[in-house]
Each structure stands twice: as C-alpha cells, then as structure tokens.
Design an enzyme around this catalytic site. Structure first.
Site, mmCIF file in Angstrom:
data_model
loop_
_atom_site.group_PDB
_atom_site.id
_atom_site.type_symbol
_atom_site.label_atom_id
_atom_site.label_comp_id
_atom_site.label_asym_id
_atom_site.label_seq_id
_atom_site.Cartn_x
_atom_site.Cartn_y
_atom_site.Cartn_z
ATOM 1 N N GLY A 130 0.817 -1.203 0.000
ATOM 2 C CA GLY A 130 0.000 0.000 0.000
ATOM 3 C C GLY A 130 0.850 1.253 0.000
ATOM 4 N N GLY A 169 1.839 5.429 1.114
ATOM 5 C CA GLY A 169 1.844 6.310 2.269
ATOM 6 C C GLY A 169 2.939 6.012 3.278
ATOM 7 N N CYS A 181 5.578 -5.610 1.768
ATOM 8 C CA CYS A 181 5.735 -4.202 1.409
ATOM 9 C C CYS A 181 5.276 -3.288 2.555
ATOM 10 C CB CYS A 181 4.997 -3.917 0.105
ATOM 11 S SG CYS A 181 5.524 -2.376 -0.691
ATOM 12 N N PHE A 182 4.170 -2.596 2.425
ATOM 13 C CA PHE A 182 3.647 -1.759 3.501
ATOM 14 C C PHE A 182 3.391 -2.606 4.746
ATOM 15 C CE2 PHE A 182 0.344 1.260 5.235
ATOM 16 C CZ PHE A 182 1.195 2.349 5.364
ATOM 17 N N GLN A 224 6.492 -2.934 6.783
ATOM 18 C CA GLN A 224 6.769 -1.740 7.574
ATOM 19 C C GLN A 224 5.864 -1.670 8.800
ATOM 20 O OE1 GLN A 224 6.274 1.392 4.657
ATOM 21 N NE2 GLN A 224 7.568 0.280 3.208
ATOM 22 N N PHE A 242 9.580 3.898 1.964
ATOM 23 C CA PHE A 242 9.912 3.846 3.387
ATOM 24 C C PHE A 242 10.489 2.466 3.695
ATOM 25 C CE2 PHE A 242 6.750 7.102 2.966
ATOM 26 C CZ PHE A 242 7.098 8.077 3.897
ATOM 27 N N HIS A 258 7.293 -7.629 -3.346
ATOM 28 C CA HIS A 258 6.023 -8.171 -3.827
ATOM 29 C C HIS A 258 6.231 -9.595 -4.347
ATOM 30 C CE1 HIS A 258 3.566 -4.292 -4.342
ATOM 31 N NE2 HIS A 258 4.708 -3.932 -3.786
ATOM 32 N N GLU A 306 4.077 -11.723 -5.299
ATOM 33 C CA GLU A 306 3.171 -12.082 -6.392
ATOM 34 C C GLU A 306 3.743 -11.637 -7.737
ATOM 35 O OE1 GLU A 306 2.674 -7.940 -6.132
ATOM 36 O OE2 GLU A 306 2.672 -9.415 -4.509
#
Length: 387
Positions: free
Chosen positions: A231, A233, A259-260, A263, A304, A351, A353
C-alpha cells in the site's frame, strides 16, 4: 506535421523538464519517483501502492502492447501522473483493447512524454524523490514561478495516510482453490489482485477487509491467518492499523505482511521506519535471503523502510520476543524482511506475487501456509497434552 500540446514537469527544487502532453490535459501533483521495470507498465499503473506518486518509467519505449482487460491489478489507474520518454505510436498486441494514451485520457491521468527520463532519474538519484507537478495543455503556459509555488504547496509523502483512499469499501471473499484450509483475512492497504489469487491458490477462503477493520471484526471470521498487503503512504501515519496488528500478534495468529505490511510489522514490533532517499521501484531489485544465501530478483515499490540491525537477533521493544532481519537489499543493505522467532509472524519488503515481474519469491506464499499448518498442529498438540 502533427501538432503536439506542450507539457512541463516541475520539481520542487525548481528543476524543469519540457515535453509533450500525454494522456489527459491539465495539472497534477505528486511525489516524483522512478520505476526501473522494462515491462509491466499496466500492472504498475494499476498498483494501488503508487497512489500519490508521479511515476517516471526508466524504460525508454512505453505503450507498445497497449492495455487490456486482464492485466489490471485493481479497478483503476492509481498513479498521480505519468512520465515517459517515447510513447509508442501504434499498439501491437492481440490482447490489447485500447491504447495506453487513450486509457490515460479515459481515466483522467495527466502525463508528459518526450522527457529525458535518464537525466530526470539521475537527478532524483542525486537529490532524492521530491514533490512535482505536471502542467500540460493550456496549464503549461502558467508563469514558471506560479507553477513552482503550486508544487511547493502540494502535500509531502511523509506523514500521509493513503490507505483509506485505495482500500476496498467493503468486505469481499475469494474462495479457496481446491479443498479449503480455512479462512484467511487480508487487510487491504492497497492489495493487488494477484496477491489475493496467490493466497486462494494456497487453499484459503480469502476474506478481504477494508484497512479500517478492527481486531474484533478480524477474529469474528476465525481466521487461520492474517495478511497485511502492500500500500501507499507513510507507515508512521497508520497508528490504528498498527494497533490492530499488535492485537493479532498478541493472540499468536499467524501473520504475513508484504511491502507496507512489512513496515507495519516493524512498527508493531517497536522498530522505527524512515523515508528512503529515492526508494525501490521496479521488477529487478536484488535481495539476499540470509537463511539460504540465495539471491532473489524481486518486484518492489516502496519509499519507506524498517530501521533495524541486519545482523544478529533483536529483542522486540514492544515485547513480542526475538526478531531477526531475514532479507537484505543488495543495492543498499536496506531491511527487506523480518522473521519473528517467538511468535508466528514474518514479512518481506517486496512483492512476491510479482506481476509483472520475476517469480523467485513465490515460495513465500507456501511458507505462510506451512506456518499456519504448523501453528495449528502445535496448538492441537498443546491442547491434547493439557487434556
């Protein structure tokens, strides 16, 4: 001779790149980032992780295969703007249903072409990702100082919580392929369709919940495991989601994040996150699996990262026991994965996938299934011993 509308890309440091309008005309703002994939532009455009970003394609020729109705990773294009060197003049693929330019126009995505993307990428590598604006058509005639002022007034990526913009509005279910091993909850922070498909292929009934799902809503589904997706942000801005994840970890529900989600696991464990100078984006990022010594070529999109020592074992500041960094980026030694040693949880920064992209990391979905099965069998053994 054809007439081309002008367009200008303006970076927040005042650097300007002139080109031709591509896609929709108008003005758009976002964080300027570059993606190094040679293929898969449709998957990149429809990846919700790119929300809020003006994506620069380093591959010089974009659009030759057009777009189709199959390769989308979500219901729409999410990039804030699009920058290419040389757009294809024709579409040459039997699967194509539209040209890329026509699709950008249809979805109101402002872009710019005929930009020296090599020079632009080198600039961002030296100066870091930064806010930018694309002014095309009539907006290209705005005074240069006004254009720069508008860019500098646009939001910074640091501190932004964008999950609410890209998440599913309501729960949906993708049935297991074959015999079901139980329910699996996916918290949609910007999930790609390929991820949900991969999880269902492991034998789970996948329940995709909005990012605002509470712990009570998650456990009501009696999940065999919980998955946090990719995601956009700043992870530090997702406090409620981190709190929910902490409750999942405390209940020892098997967890996998990408990924997100990686974090957010880091922050739930009590580790810090920080903004990278220009991030990792593309389908050719080398990562070392420390457990096997194997190098994986991975698909990534993140700005990030988790801050942690890449050697040795860490004690979770939040009280979740021992943690180790499982994967490391070979370009810059960034943390690319976390493995919890005392609770059933792990994550990676990339990722697995990988559509479009390499499939070196497919094994992680099987690893998650194996973790769920092992946790279930361990709980049954403990319960049997107690009786």
């Amino acid at each position: 001779m054809p007439v081309f509308d002008p367009a200008i890309l303006v970076l927040e440091d005042g650097t300007r790149f002139t080109g031709r309008a591509y896609g929709a005309r108008g003005t758009t703002f976002g964080e300027a980032v570059f993606a190094t994939g040679m293929t898969g532009y449709q998957e990149t455009l429809t990846d919700p992780s790119y929300a809020g970003q003006i994506v620069i394609q380093t591959a010089p020729h974009i659009g030759n295969t057009g777009v189709n109705d199959v390769d989308n990773e979500s219901s729409r294009i999410w990039v804030a703007g699009y920058v290419v060197r040389e757009p294809s003049r024709i579409v040459s693929n039997w699967r194509a249903t539209s040209s890329l330019n026509d699709e950008l126009v249809r979805q109101h995505i402002v872009g710019i072409s005929h930009v020296d993307t090599r020079a632009l990428t080198r600039h961002l590598r030296d100066k870091g990702a930064q806010r930018a604006g694309i002014f095309s058509g009539a907006d290209a005639d705005l005074d240069a100082s006004e254009q720069l002022a508008q860019v500098q007034r646009s939001p910074r990526m640091a501190g932004l919580n964008l999950s609410g913009q890209v998440t599913t509005p309501e729960e949906y279910v993708v049935p297991a392929v074959g015999e079901s091993l139980g329910n699996l909850v996916v918290v949609d922070l910007g999930v790609k369709r390929a991820t949900v498909r991969k999880l269902s292929e492991q034998g789970f009934d996948v329940h995709v919940l909005p990012y605002s799902a509470t712990f009570e809503q998650i456990v009501a589904l009696q999940p065999a495991g919980v998955f946090f997706s990719n995601g956009p942000g700043d992870p530090a801005a997702s406090r409620e989601v981190i709190s929910t994840l902490s409750q999942v970890l405390a209940q020892r529900i098997p967890f996998f994040g990408i990924c997100f989600g990686n974090q957010l696991l880091g922050r739930a464990l009590g580790l810090d996150t920080y903004k990278l100078p220009f991030g990792h984006r593309g389908i050719n990022q080398p990562v070392l699996d420390k457990a096997t010594g194997r190098v994986e070529i991975t698909a990534q999109n993140h700005g990030f990262a988790v801050k942690a020592d890449t050697e040795g074992v860490i004690d979770s500041p939040s009280g979740f026991g021992r943690v180790e960094v499982s994967h490391v980026g070979l370009n810059d030694q960034v943390v690319e994965g976390l493995n919890c040693l005392d609770i059933p949880a792990f994550s990676v920064q990339y990722h697995p996938e990988a559509t479009a992209g390499p499939h070196d990391s497919d094994y992680l979905f099987t690893r998650f299934k194996d973790l769920i099965v092992a946790t279930r069998e361990g709980a049954a053994t403990t319960e049997g011993a107690a009786n």
